[in-house]
Design an enzyme around this catalytic site. Structure first.
Site, PDB file in Angstrom:
ATOM      1  N   TYR A 269      -1.988   0.465   9.938  1.00 40.91           N
ATOM      2  CA  TYR A 269      -2.334  -0.297   8.690  1.00 40.91           C
ATOM      3  C   TYR A 269      -0.937  -0.374   7.741  1.00 40.91           C
ATOM      4  CZ  TYR A 269      -3.690  -0.897   3.882  1.00 40.91           C
ATOM      5  OH  TYR A 269      -3.554  -1.483   2.541  1.00 40.91           O
TER       6      TYR A 269
ATOM      7  N   SER B 156       0.710  -1.096  -0.123  1.00 40.77           N
ATOM      8  CA  SER B 156       0.002  -0.011   0.188  1.00 40.77           C
ATOM      9  C   SER B 156       0.903   1.339   0.139  1.00 40.77           C
ATOM     10  CB  SER B 156      -0.826   0.018   1.200  1.00 40.77           C
ATOM     11  OG  SER B 156      -1.429   1.245   1.387  1.00 40.77           O
TER      12      SER B 156
ATOM     13  N   LYS C 208       1.664  -3.440   6.712  1.00 42.12           N
ATOM     14  CA  LYS C 208       2.146  -3.753   5.435  1.00 42.12           C
ATOM     15  C   LYS C 208       3.549  -3.325   5.028  1.00 42.12           C
ATOM     16  CE  LYS C 208      -1.818  -4.624   3.122  1.00 42.12           C
ATOM     17  NZ  LYS C 208      -1.803  -6.094   2.234  1.00 42.12           N
TER      18      LYS C 208
HETATM   19  C1  UD1 Z   1      -7.077   3.858   0.903  1.00 45.24           C
HETATM   20  C2  UD1 Z   1      -7.202   2.509   1.205  1.00 45.24           C
HETATM   21  C3  UD1 Z   1      -5.983   2.052   1.970  1.00 45.24           C
HETATM   22  C4  UD1 Z   1      -4.785   2.640   1.177  1.00 45.24           C
HETATM   23  C5  UD1 Z   1      -4.829   4.225   0.842  1.00 45.24           C
HETATM   24  C6  UD1 Z   1      -3.845   4.536  -0.191  1.00 45.24           C
HETATM   25  C7  UD1 Z   1      -9.001   1.154   1.789  1.00 45.24           C
HETATM   26  C8  UD1 Z   1     -10.163   0.748   2.585  1.00 45.24           C
HETATM   27  N1  UD1 Z   1      -8.279   2.085   1.983  1.00 45.24           N
HETATM   28  O1  UD1 Z   1      -7.351   4.683   2.141  1.00 45.24           O
HETATM   29  O2  UD1 Z   1      -5.932   1.043   2.177  1.00 45.24           O
HETATM   30  O3  UD1 Z   1      -3.388   2.471   2.022  1.00 45.24           O
HETATM   31  O4  UD1 Z   1      -5.982   4.340   0.123  1.00 45.24           O
HETATM   32  O5  UD1 Z   1      -3.864   6.148  -0.316  1.00 45.24           O
HETATM   33  O6  UD1 Z   1      -8.989   0.373   0.697  1.00 45.24           O
HETATM   34  N2  UD1 Z   1     -13.068  10.627   2.693  1.00 45.24           N
HETATM   35  C9  UD1 Z   1     -14.180  11.434   3.077  1.00 45.24           C
HETATM   36  N3  UD1 Z   1     -15.214  10.910   3.360  1.00 45.24           N
HETATM   37  C10 UD1 Z   1     -15.613   9.668   3.400  1.00 45.24           C
HETATM   38  C11 UD1 Z   1     -14.685   8.769   3.065  1.00 45.24           C
HETATM   39  C12 UD1 Z   1     -13.285   9.269   2.752  1.00 45.24           C
HETATM   40  O7  UD1 Z   1     -13.911  12.682   3.084  1.00 45.24           O
HETATM   41  O8  UD1 Z   1     -16.782   9.228   3.784  1.00 45.24           O
HETATM   42  C13 UD1 Z   1     -11.776  11.292   2.275  1.00 45.24           C
HETATM   43  C14 UD1 Z   1     -10.737  10.580   3.295  1.00 45.24           C
HETATM   44  O9  UD1 Z   1     -10.312  11.602   4.393  1.00 45.24           O
HETATM   45  C15 UD1 Z   1      -9.386  10.789   2.423  1.00 45.24           C
HETATM   46  C16 UD1 Z   1     -10.059  10.336   0.920  1.00 45.24           C
HETATM   47  O10 UD1 Z   1     -11.359  10.618   0.948  1.00 45.24           O
HETATM   48  O11 UD1 Z   1      -9.033  12.184   2.401  1.00 45.24           O
HETATM   49  C17 UD1 Z   1      -9.959   9.086   0.528  1.00 45.24           C
HETATM   50  O12 UD1 Z   1     -10.359   8.179   1.627  1.00 45.24           O
HETATM   51  P1  UD1 Z   1     -10.576   6.658   1.446  1.00 45.24           P
HETATM   52  O13 UD1 Z   1     -11.233   6.338   0.044  1.00 45.24           O
HETATM   53  O14 UD1 Z   1     -10.978   5.992   2.524  1.00 45.24           O
HETATM   54  O15 UD1 Z   1      -9.101   6.113   1.155  1.00 45.24           O
HETATM   55  P2  UD1 Z   1      -7.882   6.084   2.045  1.00 45.24           P
HETATM   56  O16 UD1 Z   1      -8.197   6.477   3.544  1.00 45.24           O
HETATM   57  O17 UD1 Z   1      -6.799   7.117   1.385  1.00 45.24           O
END
Ligand code: UD1
Length: 353
Positions: free
Chosen positions: A142, A118, A146
């Site tokens: 996490y 990751s 990894k």
């Molecule tokens: C994801 C992966 C992680 C990996 C990373 C690499 C999963 C579950 N997570 O995490 O394993 O290490 O990419 O960069 O596969 N966000 C919101 N609202 C939401 C959900 C997310 O604002 O409801 C924002 C988060 O704060 C972040 C962005 O969207 O800034 C992406 O979040 P998310 O899609 O959860 O992925 P990561 O946390 O980056």
């Protein structure tokens, strides 16, 4: 008997896309998955064995009986915030389990190993952009779990002659462009999945976790890679290793960043109208900015992404979300050999599509 590829976690979101591409390219594949977050029905065209990679006796037997020459290890726990609240679960499920699997591979004489790592191993790179030589300083359990997997693989390979490819995934999104499979996770946390659930009325709104990051619009920036392109990278890595390629560590991203608001605008374009959002505090373990320097994977594997377009990624994700609304459960298409761990109808993971 033709040699076989073992895909751990092959019933999960990413694993099922990897399996489908391998099968379509004529590979013989066996999936090992405990179905804790995956679904039997997501395994198309391959044998599914339901079991735990920590069960060394069963794993060793499987490797030997199927004459596995290559292991693609995708089984893992992946939710960053959950790793902060329950770190031992992540060290067990990711680090300890990888150690057990490597031990079995050594006993069974497996030749090649592709490890699903990751971008979280980088933590917070100074510029926000990481190439494979950037310091690995994870900021959550996490990412640390990894990185431990990577270290064990590197050290074991040096001692044993196993050859490996470490694939450091950035933010995987979207679904099979032919609409056969896609993410089904209940209580999903992935931005793209959650946003599509809001767009299709399954959730009331989307919370934007942090609007005060040092990024152009204050929200987190990530490098979103289409799951079909990522799956193709696994096939390319396999081909590379079988062709005698040296062990290698590769970023899997496109090399461009989108903020949370950029992604939401793409969802609104695909949806044809706005979706409700609320501003919320930052989420534990989140980094402000994480983008791949993705030159090495193109050079080493000759990887050519086909879906490097946020509208294509989100379009496939939203189409899938509509599709799972319309579909009724159907029987599994994988062959389940050890079915004891199948989810109960009332379990949170029982939704089969
Ligand atoms: C994801 C992966 C992680 C990996 C990373 C690499 C999963 C579950 N997570 O995490 O394993 O290490 O990419 O960069 O596969 N966000 C919101 N609202 C939401 C959900 C997310 O604002 O409801 C924002 C988060 O704060 C972040 C962005 O969207 O800034 C992406 O979040 P998310 O899609 O959860 O992925 P990561 O946390 O980056």
């Amino acid at each position: 008997m033709k040699s076989c590829i073992l895909v751990t976690g092959g019933a999960g979101y990413i694993g099922s896309h990897v399996v489908l591409q391998l099968v379509e390219r004529g590979e013989r594949v066996v999936v090992l998955d405990d179905l804790s977050t995956g679904f039997a029905d997501a395994v198309i065209g391959a044998e599914l064995v339901v079991g735990d990679i920590g069960d060394t006796g069963s794993v060793l037997r499987l490797l030997r009986e199927r004459r596995v020459d290559t292991v693609l290890h995708l089984a893992a726990r992946t939710v960053v915030s959950e790793s902060v609240s329950d770190p031992l679960r992540y060290y067990a499920g990711n680090a300890c389990a990888t150690r057990n699997l490597l031990w079995c591979c050594a006993q069974a004489g497996v030749a090649n190993f592709v490890f699903s790592s990751s971008a979280a191993v980088y933590g917070m790179p100074a510029s926000g952009v990481a190439d494979e030589l950037a310091p690995t300083v994870p900021i959550n359990p996490y990412g640390a779990s990894k990185l431990m997997g990577e270290w064990m693989l590197r050290d074991h390979a040096a001692a044993s002659g196993l050859r490996f490819a470490v694939l450091r995934y950035f933010n995987v999104a979207g679904s099979d462009v032919r609409g056969r499979i896609g993410p089904v996770t209940r209580n999903a946390t992935l931005l793209t999945k959650v946003a599509c659930e809001v767009a299709t009325g399954k959730r009331k709104h989307l919370a934007i976790y942090g609007t005060d990051f040092a990024t152009p619009d204050g929200t987190g920036v990530r490098d979103y890679v289409h799951v079909d392109d990522l799956a193709r990278a696994h096939f390319d890595a396999l081909t590379y290793l079988r062709g005698g390629g040296e062990s290698v560590v590769l970023n899997c991203g496109y090399g461009r960043g989108y903020s949370v608001r950029d992604v939401l605008r793409a969802v609104e374009r695909a949806n044809g109208g706005p979706i409700p959002v609320v501003d919320a505090p930052r989420r534990a373990g989140d980094v402000p900015l994480l983008i791949a320097d993705a030159t090495k994977i193109r050079r080493v594997l000759g990887w050519v992404p086909r879906y490097d377009d946020i509208d294509v990624i989100i379009g496939s994700a939203l189409a899938w979300e509509h599709r799972i609304d319309a579909r009724t459960p159907r029987p599994t298409s994988g062959r389940v050999l050890e079915g004891a761990a199948l989810p109960r109808p009332d379990s949170p993971h029982a939704m089969v599509v």
